[in-house]
Design a protein around this motif. Structure first.
Motif, PDB file in Angstrom:
ATOM      1  N   ILE A  76       5.924  -1.606   9.244  1.00  0.00           N
ATOM      2  CA  ILE A  76       4.554  -2.162   9.321  1.00  0.00           C
ATOM      3  C   ILE A  76       3.630  -1.053   8.963  1.00  0.00           C
ATOM      4  CG2 ILE A  76       2.699  -3.033  10.574  1.00  0.00           C
ATOM      5  CD1 ILE A  76       4.498  -5.169   9.504  1.00  0.00           C
ATOM      6  N   THR A  77       4.073   0.347   9.490  1.00  0.00           N
ATOM      7  CA  THR A  77       3.433   1.294   9.206  1.00  0.00           C
ATOM      8  C   THR A  77       3.366   1.979   7.984  1.00  0.00           C
ATOM      9  OG1 THR A  77       3.676   1.880  11.962  1.00  0.00           O
ATOM     10  CG2 THR A  77       3.023   3.592  10.441  1.00  0.00           C
ATOM     11  N   ALA A  78       4.796   1.997   7.517  1.00  0.00           N
ATOM     12  CA  ALA A  78       4.988   2.341   6.002  1.00  0.00           C
ATOM     13  C   ALA A  78       4.373   1.378   5.152  1.00  0.00           C
ATOM     14  CB  ALA A  78       6.418   2.226   5.793  1.00  0.00           C
ATOM     15  N   LEU A  79       4.210   0.117   5.378  1.00  0.00           N
ATOM     16  CA  LEU A  79       3.925  -0.605   4.113  1.00  0.00           C
ATOM     17  C   LEU A  79       2.090  -0.597   4.323  1.00  0.00           C
ATOM     18  CD1 LEU A  79       5.561  -3.828   5.264  1.00  0.00           C
ATOM     19  CD2 LEU A  79       5.881  -2.673   3.143  1.00  0.00           C
ATOM     20  N   GLU A  80       1.370  -0.460   5.656  1.00  0.00           N
ATOM     21  CA  GLU A  80       0.219  -0.532   5.728  1.00  0.00           C
ATOM     22  C   GLU A  80      -0.300   0.940   4.902  1.00  0.00           C
ATOM     23  OE1 GLU A  80      -1.067  -0.612   9.498  1.00  0.00           O
ATOM     24  OE2 GLU A  80      -0.818  -2.740   9.667  1.00  0.00           O
ATOM     25  N   LEU A  81       0.338   2.089   5.170  1.00  0.00           N
ATOM     26  CA  LEU A  81       0.167   3.512   4.597  1.00  0.00           C
ATOM     27  C   LEU A  81       0.151   3.191   2.887  1.00  0.00           C
ATOM     28  CD1 LEU A  81      -0.758   6.270   5.344  1.00  0.00           C
ATOM     29  CD2 LEU A  81       1.718   6.874   5.285  1.00  0.00           C
ATOM     30  N   ALA A  82       1.212   2.616   2.226  1.00  0.00           N
ATOM     31  CA  ALA A  82       1.364   2.336   1.287  1.00  0.00           C
ATOM     32  C   ALA A  82       0.262   1.668   0.615  1.00  0.00           C
ATOM     33  CB  ALA A  82       2.779   1.896   0.765  1.00  0.00           C
ATOM     34  N   LYS A  83       0.037   0.716   1.394  1.00  0.00           N
ATOM     35  CA  LYS A  83      -0.834  -0.362   0.705  1.00  0.00           C
ATOM     36  C   LYS A  83      -2.431   0.202   0.674  1.00  0.00           C
ATOM     37  CE  LYS A  83      -3.479  -4.591   1.525  1.00  0.00           C
ATOM     38  NZ  LYS A  83      -3.796  -5.688   2.733  1.00  0.00           N
ATOM     39  N   ALA A  84      -2.746   1.086   1.722  1.00  0.00           N
ATOM     40  CA  ALA A  84      -3.960   1.913   1.707  1.00  0.00           C
ATOM     41  C   ALA A  84      -3.992   2.956   0.404  1.00  0.00           C
ATOM     42  CB  ALA A  84      -4.023   2.683   3.005  1.00  0.00           C
ATOM     43  N   LYS A  85      -2.885   3.614   0.357  1.00  0.00           N
ATOM     44  CA  LYS A  85      -2.802   4.499  -0.737  1.00  0.00           C
ATOM     45  C   LYS A  85      -2.965   4.077  -1.960  1.00  0.00           C
ATOM     46  CE  LYS A  85      -2.343   8.393  -2.209  1.00  0.00           C
ATOM     47  NZ  LYS A  85      -3.244   9.583  -2.047  1.00  0.00           N
ATOM     48  N   ALA A  86      -2.092   2.813  -2.212  1.00  0.00           N
ATOM     49  CA  ALA A  86      -2.499   2.067  -3.465  1.00  0.00           C
ATOM     50  C   ALA A  86      -3.676   1.710  -3.816  1.00  0.00           C
ATOM     51  CB  ALA A  86      -1.193   0.919  -3.622  1.00  0.00           C
ATOM     52  N   ALA A  87      -4.419   1.139  -2.792  1.00  0.00           N
ATOM     53  CA  ALA A  87      -5.549   0.574  -3.039  1.00  0.00           C
ATOM     54  C   ALA A  87      -6.685   1.759  -3.252  1.00  0.00           C
ATOM     55  CB  ALA A  87      -6.087  -0.278  -1.880  1.00  0.00           C
ATOM     56  N   HIS A  88      -6.582   2.834  -2.658  1.00  0.00           N
ATOM     57  CA  HIS A  88      -7.156   3.956  -2.774  1.00  0.00           C
ATOM     58  C   HIS A  88      -7.056   4.634  -4.095  1.00  0.00           C
ATOM     59  CE1 HIS A  88      -9.950   7.503  -1.813  1.00  0.00           C
ATOM     60  NE2 HIS A  88      -8.942   8.194  -2.188  1.00  0.00           N
ATOM     61  N   MET A  89      -5.911   4.607  -4.862  1.00  0.00           N
ATOM     62  CA  MET A  89      -5.584   5.527  -5.968  1.00  0.00           C
ATOM     63  C   MET A  89      -5.954   4.840  -7.019  1.00  0.00           C
ATOM     64  SD  MET A  89      -4.833   8.457  -5.370  1.00  0.00           S
ATOM     65  CE  MET A  89      -4.139   8.968  -6.832  1.00  0.00           C
ATOM     66  N   PHE A 137      16.066  -3.142   0.938  1.00  0.00           N
ATOM     67  CA  PHE A 137      14.343  -2.916   0.484  1.00  0.00           C
ATOM     68  C   PHE A 137      13.945  -1.598   0.392  1.00  0.00           C
ATOM     69  CE2 PHE A 137      14.124  -7.244   2.331  1.00  0.00           C
ATOM     70  CZ  PHE A 137      12.950  -7.775   1.873  1.00  0.00           C
ATOM     71  N   VAL A 138      13.295  -1.322  -0.520  1.00  0.00           N
ATOM     72  CA  VAL A 138      12.921   0.110  -1.214  1.00  0.00           C
ATOM     73  C   VAL A 138      11.401  -0.143  -1.242  1.00  0.00           C
ATOM     74  CG1 VAL A 138      12.943   1.712  -2.951  1.00  0.00           C
ATOM     75  CG2 VAL A 138      15.096   0.535  -2.244  1.00  0.00           C
ATOM     76  N   LEU A 139      10.561   0.976  -0.771  1.00  0.00           N
ATOM     77  CA  LEU A 139       9.152   0.857  -0.777  1.00  0.00           C
ATOM     78  C   LEU A 139       8.894   2.243  -1.684  1.00  0.00           C
ATOM     79  CD1 LEU A 139       6.317   0.186  -0.296  1.00  0.00           C
ATOM     80  CD2 LEU A 139       6.358   1.455   1.871  1.00  0.00           C
ATOM     81  N   SER A 140       8.295   2.104  -2.738  1.00  0.00           N
ATOM     82  CA  SER A 140       8.013   3.086  -3.745  1.00  0.00           C
ATOM     83  C   SER A 140       6.914   2.931  -4.388  1.00  0.00           C
ATOM     84  CB  SER A 140       9.474   3.452  -4.479  1.00  0.00           C
ATOM     85  OG  SER A 140       9.064   4.483  -5.526  1.00  0.00           O
ATOM     86  N   ALA A 175      -0.799  -3.025  -3.208  1.00  0.00           N
ATOM     87  CA  ALA A 175      -2.203  -3.173  -3.517  1.00  0.00           C
ATOM     88  C   ALA A 175      -2.974  -4.321  -3.458  1.00  0.00           C
ATOM     89  CB  ALA A 175      -2.673  -2.471  -4.949  1.00  0.00           C
ATOM     90  N   THR A 176      -2.613  -5.594  -3.444  1.00  0.00           N
ATOM     91  CA  THR A 176      -3.078  -6.858  -3.579  1.00  0.00           C
ATOM     92  C   THR A 176      -2.225  -7.626  -2.188  1.00  0.00           C
ATOM     93  OG1 THR A 176      -1.923  -7.899  -5.129  1.00  0.00           O
ATOM     94  CG2 THR A 176      -4.228  -6.728  -5.628  1.00  0.00           C
ATOM     95  N   ALA A 177      -1.368  -7.179  -1.726  1.00  0.00           N
ATOM     96  CA  ALA A 177      -0.730  -7.872  -0.636  1.00  0.00           C
ATOM     97  C   ALA A 177      -1.337  -8.056   0.700  1.00  0.00           C
ATOM     98  CB  ALA A 177       0.857  -7.423  -0.576  1.00  0.00           C
ATOM     99  N   ASN A 178      -0.845  -9.040   1.383  1.00  0.00           N
ATOM    100  CA  ASN A 178      -1.553  -9.351   3.073  1.00  0.00           C
ATOM    101  C   ASN A 178      -0.189  -9.117   3.865  1.00  0.00           C
ATOM    102  OD1 ASN A 178      -3.962  -9.920   2.258  1.00  0.00           O
ATOM    103  ND2 ASN A 178      -3.436 -12.089   1.644  1.00  0.00           N
ATOM    104  N   ILE A 179      -0.345  -8.290   4.792  1.00  0.00           N
ATOM    105  CA  ILE A 179       0.676  -7.973   5.749  1.00  0.00           C
ATOM    106  C   ILE A 179       0.512  -8.648   7.139  1.00  0.00           C
ATOM    107  CG2 ILE A 179       2.156  -6.174   6.742  1.00  0.00           C
ATOM    108  CD1 ILE A 179       1.295  -4.250   4.489  1.00  0.00           C
ATOM    109  N   SER A 180       1.339  -9.411   7.715  1.00  0.00           N
ATOM    110  CA  SER A 180       0.870  -9.869   8.989  1.00  0.00           C
ATOM    111  C   SER A 180       2.270  -9.909  10.054  1.00  0.00           C
ATOM    112  CB  SER A 180       0.399 -11.432   8.847  1.00  0.00           C
ATOM    113  OG  SER A 180       1.381 -12.211   8.214  1.00  0.00           O
ATOM    114  N   VAL A 181       1.975  -9.898  11.314  1.00  0.00           N
ATOM    115  CA  VAL A 181       2.966  -9.815  12.062  1.00  0.00           C
ATOM    116  C   VAL A 181       3.366 -11.207  12.951  1.00  0.00           C
ATOM    117  CG1 VAL A 181       4.001  -8.875  13.886  1.00  0.00           C
ATOM    118  CG2 VAL A 181       2.772  -7.437  12.371  1.00  0.00           C
ATOM    119  N   ASP A 182       4.219 -11.782  13.042  1.00  0.00           N
ATOM    120  CA  ASP A 182       4.638 -13.009  13.718  1.00  0.00           C
ATOM    121  C   ASP A 182       4.779 -12.821  15.164  1.00  0.00           C
ATOM    122  OD1 ASP A 182       3.876 -14.519  11.390  1.00  0.00           O
ATOM    123  OD2 ASP A 182       6.102 -14.888  10.628  1.00  0.00           O
TER     124      ASP A 182
END
Length: 786
Positions: free
Chosen positions: A113-126, A50-53, A77-84
């Motif tokens: 999870i931390t990386a995905l949340e940070l990237a999601k917040a950044k994408a939604a903000h930018m 997996f590559v997060l970029s 930016a439009t994804a939902n992240i949940s923990v099972d």
């Protein structure tokens, strides 16, 4: 439009610091790692890369697929992240895409999870602010006149401003995240405090509450500091931009001033040199006229301009071969500016001319580049092959329709198509690097078979073939058919460039109905004089498919071990058989070069029909496949691959000339001075090359039947001699004598492998013995001419 900046990665690394080595690894603005992804109920979870970029999460089967094949991508930016649970988490994009993922441990899951949340917040903000990101820079950038060199400075300033603005935005994003998570933590603690638990649980909750209070105080202080810094940065942002632009403008003006001063200095220097030259030419009485003086002055100007130019640290200029040919004054065309490899290749004609000084003056023989086109003969293949199933192909009389106008001895000489690999290997100082070239040479011999579905002529017993390319390429080759049943050919090559090649090949073939298997038996030896390294290897199995129905095609499969008996080095090559279900490239070859201790130094990869590359191994490790520890796989970290061999293009019109290479077209070319037993004298082969296949079939059957008769007669004589020896009391333990003695090779035990092989005795074939009686080539030629 969306990005994950460097500050996000730094914060992520601080949050996820752990003494254990993490599986994912940050690299620049990306975040990568292995995660298990749910595929289906049959395969379950499968290990994926997996590559997060840039706000996008993509996955691949392997790391090698990153350059060409992406298996799926989700926009965070439009994804939902949940923990099972402790290790599982789910990423969903509005129901269109859902990834069920599992990390190897809870810590690793939290990293993702931390990386995905940070990237999601950044994408939604930018995303909403991306349209205005370049307004300040475009409005504050002053135009620069062309030719002043301001473009690079302008881009540097804009890059610096973008970086500063990006860092401020990152800080703002982190500020929002800390506020969000701090509020959630406070609410959770308030809920726990309202439960009014007693005992040990209550003490633990109070401890957590105290620590959370300290964290809240510290976070609030940091948030206030971040808020102040943001306000200050935003207030001074445009002031910094103007200051940077002023500095850039001042630098441009200084460069213009220096350029004008240099031009004035250049003009004064030229004027001074011209005046000095004019005074000197006036004082000295010579035959030179005014035109000559002016030309000299122009030359001085040119020299001055060249000297004033800013020279780089080094300059690489490709040499023009035509220039070397045109400017060279010696006979061999050798130029001292060539690299050492090219020098050694061009020094050979000089070395060969020691015995005959005028030898280099004789032009090299112009080899032919075409043979007659292949006639279009129709043939019922099944009517011939239906009675051959399970039999050895060498014992079946085959028409020339299945052949190509070349003998097995000449086909064996085609292994020298890429002899320059051995020339380069002879110059290597490292035995491991030399092994790479030898391994590439062992693969290159198969590239000539990719389209060659025709069968070469079976040599007659005692048939020879001499390939003299000493003046062109520095080597001489000799082959002789040393056995008829089983058919065996001995081959010996001597090169002036420091290597010797010898082999004895016996071909075993079986027809299986749908395909034909050809299994070469025997060992190939390569010996290098300078290093005294002795290499051996064997050939792999060749398979011809679609014998009955469909288009014929050839595949090579098996494994080769190239062994250096001097140092103990070894290279294991694997020829992957073609599979319809495989995702690998067709005709793939891989290999590893190891020293005597088993340590890998080079990795080879490529295809046997196109090219081979080798990479130096920097580090190796063993890893279980799909997260398991049962089946281990070696992973090599290598430097950039270097190409060691590439197939030469086929001549124009090769499809009508049996797909012969440039070398193969010259193998059956008539030459004077060769032995009467040479393959070039075979009348059936010559008739087939000329397109007279009916006559070639008749002559081929006659020669083969004559050989069979001679063989039966020799067997009868041998049986009679054996019977007489058994009746004699003086020779009860004697063995039957060999039915055939090779002319240029003698049978002995190989000291390296312990096999019984034929070794070249020495001598010159062209001045050899007369044709053997059972061979009758000269008689056959007379019968054809009359």
């Amino acid at each position: 439009m969306q990005k994950v900046t460097h500050i996000s990665i730094l914060i992520l690394g601080a949050v996820m610091s752990d003494p254990r080595t993490p599986t994912p690894a940050p690299a620049g603005d990306t975040y990568k790692g292995w995660v298990f992804k749910w595929t289906n109920y049959i395969k379950g979870y499968q290990r994926r890369w997996f590559v997060l970029s840039n706000g996008l999460l993509s996955y691949y089967r392997t790391q090698a697929e990153m350059g060409h094949t992406c298996r799926g991508t989700i926009n965070l930016a439009t994804a939902n992240i949940s923990v099972d649970d402790a290790c599982n988490f789910v990423i969903s994009n509005g129901g269109l895409q859902t990834y069920h993922l599992k990390a190897s441990c809870e810590v690793e899951r939290q990293r993702w999870i931390t990386a995905l949340e940070l990237a999601k917040a950044k994408a939604a903000h930018m995303e909403p602010e991306s349209d205005d990101s370049g307004d300040d820079f475009s409005s504050s950038s002053a135009p620069v006149a062309p030719g002043q060199g301001g473009g690079s400075h302008n881009s540097d300033v804009q890059s610096a401003l973008r970086t500063l603005s990006s860092k401020v935005e990152d800080l703002s994003t982190c500020n929002d995240l800390i506020s969000k998570h701090g509020s959630a933590l406070q609410r959770s603690l308030s809920e726990l405090d309202s439960l009014r638990l007693t005992g040990e649980a209550g003490d633990k909750i109070r401890q957590v509450t105290e620590r959370a209070t300290l964290f809240r105080i510290t976070s609030n202080a940091m948030i206030n500091a971040c808020r102040d810094f943001l306000a200050l940065a935003q207030a001074h942002n445009k002031r910094w931009q103007k200051a940077l632009q002023a500095e850039r403008g001042q630098r441009v003006r200084l460069e213009e001033t220096l350029e004008q001063l240099a031009k004035q200095h250049n003009h004064l220097e030229r004027a001074f040199r011209g005046a000095a030259h004019a005074n000197a030419s006036a004082d000295i009485k010579s035959a030179a006229g005014p035109e000559k003086g002016e030309a000299s002055d122009e030359d001085d100007e040119n020299e001055f301009f060249d000297a004033m130019e800013e020279a780089p640290e080094f300059i690489t200029v490709p040499a023009d071969p035509q220039f070397h040919k045109r400017s060279s004054s010696n006979i061999s065309g050798f130029n001292s500016d060539l690299c050492p490899d090219d020098q050694s290749l061009n020094e050979e004609p000089l070395a060969m001319s020691q015995d005959s000084p005028s030898q280099d003056l004789v032009p090299l023989k112009k080899r032919r580049t075409r043979i007659p086109d292949k006639p279009n003969y129709s043939l019922n293949l099944w009517s011939i092959m239906k009675n051959c199933i399970g039999k050895e192909l060498s014992k079946i009389p085959m028409p020339v329709n299945f052949n190509e106008p070349i003998s097995m001895l000449q086909r064996l000489s085609e292994d020298l198509e890429y002899h320059e690999l051995l020339d380069k290997a002879a110059k290597c100082h490292s035995s491991l690097e030399q092994m790479c070239y030898v391994a590439a040479f062992s693969v290159s011999s198969y590239s000539t078979t990719i389209y060659r579905t025709g069968k070469p002529f079976n040599p007659l017993l005692g048939e020879t073939y001499e390939l003299d390319r000493q003046r062109e390429s520095g080597y001489r080759s000799l082959c002789e058919q040393v056995s008829h049943h089983p058919p065996a050919a001995a081959h010996h090559v001597i090169s002036d460039r420091g290597w010797t090649l010898r082999q004895e090949i016996t071909v075993a073939s079986k027809f299986r109905g749908k395909y034909l298997s050809i299994m070469p038996l025997g060992t190939i030896h390569a010996i290098f004089e300078k290093s005294n390294n002795h290499y051996t290897w064997k050939k792999v199995t060749t398979t011809v498919h679609n014998i009955i129905v469909g288009k014929l095609w050839i595949d090579q499969s098996g494994e080769i071990d190239v062994v250096n008996h001097t140092t103990g080095d070894r290279c294991h090559l694997k020829f992957a058989p073609y599979s319809y279900f495989s995702r690998d490239v067709a005709r793939k070859v891989t290999g590893v070069v190891m020293d005597k201790d088993g340590k890998a130094h080079y990795v080879l990869s490529g295809t046997w029909d196109e090219k081979m590359e080798f990479s130096r191994v920097m580090q190796s490790s063993r890893r279980g496949e799909n997260g398991t520890e049962g089946k281990q796989k070696t992973v090599y970290q290598t430097l950039k691959a270097r190409e060691v061999w590439r197939r030469n293009p086929l001549p124009e019109g090769a499809e009508t000339m049996y797909y012969f290479t440039a070398l193969a077209l010259t193998l059956n070319e008539p030459e004077e001075g060769v032995a009467p037993t040479d393959s070039r004298h075979r009348p059936d082969q010559r008739l087939m090359e000329e397109g007279r296949w009916d006559e070639a079939n008749v002559e081929k059957q006659r020669l083969e039947e004559k050989q069979r008769s001679a063989r039966r007669e020799k067997e009868r004589d041998r049986d009679k001699a054996t019977a007489s020896q058994r009746t004699s009391s003086q020779s009860e333990e004697s063995t039957p004598h060999d039915s055939h003695q090779a002319c240029w090779f003698e049978r002995c035990e190989d000291r390296t492998t312990g096999e019984q092989v034929h070794i070249y005795k020495g001598g010159i074939v062209a001045a050899g013995r007369a044709a053997q009686t059972y061979f009758e080539l000269s008689v056959a030629l007379k019968r054809l001419t009359h």
